[in-house]
Scaffold this motif. Structure first.
Motif, PDB file in Angstrom:
ATOM      1  N   VAL A  67      11.087  11.860  -2.949  1.00  0.00           N
ATOM      2  CA  VAL A  67      11.942  10.668  -2.903  1.00  0.00           C
ATOM      3  C   VAL A  67      12.389  10.356  -1.483  1.00  0.00           C
ATOM      4  O   VAL A  67      13.163   9.429  -1.266  1.00  0.00           O
ATOM      5  N   ASP A  68      11.910  11.135  -0.514  1.00  0.00           N
ATOM      6  CA  ASP A  68      12.387  10.929   0.850  1.00  0.00           C
ATOM      7  C   ASP A  68      11.979   9.574   1.395  1.00  0.00           C
ATOM      8  O   ASP A  68      12.713   8.974   2.191  1.00  0.00           O
ATOM      9  N   ARG A  69      10.818   9.074   0.983  1.00  0.00           N
ATOM     10  CA  ARG A  69      10.383   7.783   1.519  1.00  0.00           C
ATOM     11  C   ARG A  69      11.399   6.690   1.187  1.00  0.00           C
ATOM     12  O   ARG A  69      11.796   5.900   2.049  1.00  0.00           O
ATOM     13  N   PHE A  70      11.846   6.661  -0.080  1.00  0.00           N
ATOM     14  CA  PHE A  70      12.832   5.644  -0.477  1.00  0.00           C
ATOM     15  C   PHE A  70      14.154   5.846   0.269  1.00  0.00           C
ATOM     16  O   PHE A  70      14.747   4.880   0.779  1.00  0.00           O
ATOM     17  N   LEU A  71      14.632   7.085   0.331  1.00  0.00           N
ATOM     18  CA  LEU A  71      15.894   7.357   1.020  1.00  0.00           C
ATOM     19  C   LEU A  71      15.773   7.113   2.520  1.00  0.00           C
ATOM     20  O   LEU A  71      16.734   6.700   3.176  1.00  0.00           O
ATOM     21  N   ASP A  72      14.572   7.393   3.057  1.00  0.00           N
ATOM     22  CA  ASP A  72      14.331   7.109   4.480  1.00  0.00           C
ATOM     23  C   ASP A  72      14.477   5.612   4.737  1.00  0.00           C
ATOM     24  O   ASP A  72      15.049   5.179   5.744  1.00  0.00           O
ATOM     25  N   MET A  73      13.949   4.810   3.822  1.00  0.00           N
ATOM     26  CA  MET A  73      14.072   3.363   3.962  1.00  0.00           C
ATOM     27  C   MET A  73      15.536   2.932   3.908  1.00  0.00           C
ATOM     28  O   MET A  73      15.981   2.077   4.696  1.00  0.00           O
ATOM     29  N   CYS A  74      16.307   3.545   3.006  1.00  0.00           N
ATOM     30  CA  CYS A  74      17.728   3.191   2.868  1.00  0.00           C
ATOM     31  C   CYS A  74      18.529   3.592   4.108  1.00  0.00           C
ATOM     32  O   CYS A  74      19.329   2.807   4.620  1.00  0.00           O
ATOM     33  N   ARG A  75      18.311   4.831   4.585  1.00  0.00           N
ATOM     34  CA  ARG A  75      19.110   5.273   5.737  1.00  0.00           C
ATOM     35  C   ARG A  75      18.700   4.548   7.018  1.00  0.00           C
ATOM     36  O   ARG A  75      19.513   4.392   7.927  1.00  0.00           O
ATOM     37  N   THR A  76      17.441   4.100   7.092  1.00  0.00           N
ATOM     38  CA  THR A  76      17.033   3.330   8.265  1.00  0.00           C
ATOM     39  C   THR A  76      17.750   1.992   8.299  1.00  0.00           C
ATOM     40  O   THR A  76      18.110   1.497   9.368  1.00  0.00           O
ATOM     41  N   VAL A  77      17.951   1.374   7.121  1.00  0.00           N
ATOM     42  CA  VAL A  77      18.733   0.130   7.073  1.00  0.00           C
ATOM     43  C   VAL A  77      20.134   0.379   7.626  1.00  0.00           C
ATOM     44  O   VAL A  77      20.674  -0.429   8.399  1.00  0.00           O
TER      45      VAL A  77
ATOM     46  N   CYS B 126       0.830  -1.215   0.000  1.00  0.00           N
ATOM     47  CA  CYS B 126       0.000   0.000   0.000  1.00  0.00           C
ATOM     48  C   CYS B 126       0.862   1.262   0.000  1.00  0.00           C
ATOM     49  O   CYS B 126       0.604   2.209  -0.759  1.00  0.00           O
ATOM     50  N   LEU B 127       1.893   1.291   0.846  1.00  0.00           N
ATOM     51  CA  LEU B 127       2.746   2.479   0.922  1.00  0.00           C
ATOM     52  C   LEU B 127       3.470   2.728  -0.396  1.00  0.00           C
ATOM     53  O   LEU B 127       3.552   3.866  -0.878  1.00  0.00           O
ATOM     54  N   MET B 128       4.012   1.677  -1.021  1.00  0.00           N
ATOM     55  CA  MET B 128       4.745   1.845  -2.277  1.00  0.00           C
ATOM     56  C   MET B 128       3.794   2.190  -3.422  1.00  0.00           C
ATOM     57  O   MET B 128       4.153   2.953  -4.324  1.00  0.00           O
ATOM     58  N   PHE B 129       2.573   1.662  -3.411  1.00  0.00           N
ATOM     59  CA  PHE B 129       1.600   2.017  -4.445  1.00  0.00           C
ATOM     60  C   PHE B 129       1.306   3.514  -4.402  1.00  0.00           C
ATOM     61  O   PHE B 129       1.280   4.180  -5.445  1.00  0.00           O
ATOM     62  N   ASN B 130       1.094   4.043  -3.191  1.00  0.00           N
ATOM     63  CA  ASN B 130       0.812   5.468  -3.068  1.00  0.00           C
ATOM     64  C   ASN B 130       1.963   6.315  -3.594  1.00  0.00           C
ATOM     65  O   ASN B 130       1.769   7.275  -4.336  1.00  0.00           O
ATOM     66  N   LEU B 131       3.186   5.966  -3.187  1.00  0.00           N
ATOM     67  CA  LEU B 131       4.358   6.739  -3.599  1.00  0.00           C
ATOM     68  C   LEU B 131       4.495   6.747  -5.115  1.00  0.00           C
ATOM     69  O   LEU B 131       4.666   7.799  -5.739  1.00  0.00           O
ATOM     70  N   ALA B 132       4.417   5.563  -5.741  1.00  0.00           N
ATOM     71  CA  ALA B 132       4.626   5.467  -7.181  1.00  0.00           C
ATOM     72  C   ALA B 132       3.459   6.052  -7.974  1.00  0.00           C
ATOM     73  O   ALA B 132       3.656   6.702  -9.007  1.00  0.00           O
ATOM     74  N   ALA B 133       2.219   5.854  -7.505  1.00  0.00           N
ATOM     75  CA  ALA B 133       1.049   6.337  -8.248  1.00  0.00           C
ATOM     76  C   ALA B 133       0.975   7.862  -8.252  1.00  0.00           C
ATOM     77  O   ALA B 133       0.632   8.470  -9.268  1.00  0.00           O
TER      78      ALA B 133
END
Length: 444
Positions: free
Chosen positions: A396-406, A222-229
C-alpha cells in the motif's frame, strides 16, 4: 499553459480519468481473471510496468538540472545576501516547526487508534515472511544508526558530479546554494552572462518537463493497473486500519494546520490558496515525487498565488527536498504501527527519539517515490522492531506515497506563501529588470 490542457480537457481531469481506469481495470483483473494468468503477467512485466517506469525516469532524468538551475537562479535573483539570509532563516524555522507538528499529529493518532493491535502472532509471522523478500534490498541498504555529525558532513559534496551521479540531491543543492551566493557576490558582466545561461538551462528543463507531464494520464493508468492487478484488495484490507490512520493524520495536517498557517502566517484566504494549488496537488498525487512536481509548483506560485518569483524559486527548490512534512508524518506512523503489529511497546523516550529522527529524516529524504523507506528501516533497527516488517507496507506504500507527496508539495507552497509575506521589496525587481537588460545586450 502546456501543463493545464491537452485536447481541450484540463490535464488534472485526464490524470484522474487515467487513475480511475487503471485502478478499475486492475481490480477487475485481480478479482475475475487472476494476477498469475500468463497474459496478465506478460502485460504487467512488459507493457504497463515499463510504461510507468519510463515516465518516472524521464522526470528523474531532468530533476538534477532543474534543481541546480532553479536554486542558483532563485538565490542569484535575491540581489543581496541580506534578503537571502532572511528568506533562508524563515524557511528553516518554519520547516522545523511545521514538520514537528506533523509528526506529533501522526504519533498521537497511532497511539489513540492503535491500528496494529490485535493481530494474530501467527499471521504476523506469515506476513513478515511474505514481505521479507520485497524489503530485503531496502533493509540491507539502510543505515544502522544516525549520527548528527555525519549528517552535516554528508551535506558537503567532495565531488558534486559524483553526488549528482549517485542522485544525492541534498549535496547538489548545497553546491547550487553556494554557486548562487557566488553569483551574488561576484557581480560583473561575465557573471551576468553566466546567470543568463543558467536561466536558459532552467527554461529548457522546465519546457522538457512540461512535455513529459503530458504523458502523465497514460503513465498513471499503467502504474495503478499494476498495483491493483498484482495486489488486489487482500493486502490493502489487512492494512486498512494503518492506511486509515495515516491518511487521517495527513488530512488533519492538510485541512487544519496548513489553512491556519496560511491564514495567520501568510495573511491569505485558505480557500484562495487551495484553489491556486490544485494542479501541483494533482501532479504530486499522480507522480508521488516532490521533485517531479516542482515545475508545476513554481508555475502555480507565480501565476496563481502571485508570489514573488525570486522567493518562490528559492523556497520551492529548497523545500522539494528539505520540507517533507508528509514524509516525516508517514515515517512516524509506520514505525509505531509496525511496533504495535509485532507487540513491541515503545516507551515515551523511544517515541521522542522516533519523532526527532523523523523530522531529520524528513529533511534528508530524497523527493522521489519511496524515498522514505530506507529511513523507516533505519528507525525500526534503532527501536528494536524487525526491519523486515517494512515489507508489510510495500503493497500500500504507493498509495500512501502519493498522499504524503501531496502533503509535502502543498507544504512547500504554504512555506513560500508565508516567507513571501515579509518581503516588502518583492515588486521592485520586475520593474527595474528591463533597464539592465539592454545594457547587457549592448555589451554583448
Amino acid at each position: 499553459m502546456d501543463t493545464t490542457k491537452k485536447g481541450g480537457i484540463p490535464l488534472h481531469w485526464l490524470m484522474l480519468i487515467g487513475f480511475v481506469i487503471g485502478l478499475g481495470a486492475g481490480l477487475y483483473v485481480n478479482q475475475y481473471i487472476g494476477p498469475e494468468t500468463p497474459w496478465v503477467l506478460w502485460l504487467t512485466s512488459n507493457v504497463t510496468g515499463p510504461a510507468g517506469q519510463i515516465f518516472l525516469r524521464l522526470l528523474f532524468m531532468l530533476v538534477i538540472p532543474l534543481l541546480f538551475s532553479a536554486l542558483v537562479v532563485g538565490v542569484a535573483e535575491m540581489g543581496d545576501l541580506q534578503s537571502l539570509g532572511r528568506a533562508g532563516i524563515k524557511t528553516l524555522l518554519l520547516t522545523i516547526v511545521v514538520s514537528s507538528i506533523a509528526v506529533v499529529i501522526g504519533l498521537a493518532m497511532v497511539n489513540y487508534f492503535r491500528p496494529g493491535d490485535g493481530v494474530d502472532p501467527a499471521l504476523a509471522q506469515q506476513l513478515l515472511a511474505q514481505g521479507a523478500d520485497g524489503a530485503r534490498g531496502i533493509v540491507e541498504n539502510a543505515p544502522t544508526s544516525i549520527k548528527l555529525g555525519d549528517f552535516f558532513l554528508d551535506l558537503i559534496p567532495s565531488n558534486v558530479f559524483t553526488a549528482a551521479a549517485d542522485n544525492q540531491i541534498l549535496p547538489v543543492m548545497i553546491f547550487a546554494l553556494f554557486f548562487g551566493i557566488g553569483l551574488v557576490m561576484a557581480k560583473s558582466p561575465n557573471t551576468d552572462r553566466l546567470q543568463n545561461v543558467i536561466e536558459g538551462l532552467l527554461e529548457v528543463t522546465m519546457k522538457l518537463i512540461n512535455m513529459v507531464i503530458k504523458l502523465a494520464p497514460i503513465a498513471i493508468a499503467c502504474l495503478m493497473f499494476n498495483l491493483a492487478a498484482l495486489f488486489g484488495w487482500d493486502l490493502m484490507m489487512r492494512l486498512a486500519a494503518f492506511v486509515g490512520v495515516a491518511v487521517g493524520a495527513m488530512a488533519i495536517h492538510m485541512f487544519v494546520v496548513y489553512p491556519l498557517v496560511v491564514w495567520i502566517g501568510g495573511k491569505m484566504n485558505p480557500i484562495t490558496f487551495f484553489k491556486g494549488v490544485r494542479e501541483p496537488m494533482v501532479v504530486a498525487f499522480s507522480t508521488a515525487s516532490s521533485n517531479a512536481s516542482l515545475p508545476v509548483s513554481l508555475k502555480a506560485a507565480e501565476q496563481e498565488l502571485k508570489l514573488p518569483r525570486k522567493i518562490a524559486r528559492f523556497v520551492l527548490t529548497v523545500g522539494a527536498t528539505a520540507n517533507q512534512n508528509g514524509t516525516a508524518l508517514f515515517e512516524g506512523v509506520t514505525v509505531l504501527f509496525l511496533a504495535q503489529f509485532f507487540q513491541i511497546e515503545l516507551t515515551v523516550t523511544q517515541q521522542v527519539v522516533v519523532m526527532l529522527v523523523c523530522i531529520l529524516g524528513g529533511v534528508g529524504t530524497a523527493g522521489v517515490p519511496a524515498g522514505s523507506l530506507p529511513v523507516i528501516a533505519m528507525i525500526l533497527v534503532m527501536v528494536g522492531v524487525p526491519a523486515e516488517g517494512i515489507g508489510l507496507v510495500l503493497g500500500v506504500d504507493r498509495f500512501l506515497d502519493m498522499c504524503r507527496t501531496v502533503l509535502n508539495v502543498t507544504g512547500d507552497l504554504v512555506l513560500a506563501t508565508v516567507v513571501s509575506r515579509g518581503e516588502k521589496d518583492e515588486p521592485v525587481p520586475p520593474a527595474s529588470s528591463p533597464e539592465p537588460e539592454p545594457a547587457v545586450a549592448t555589451v554583448a
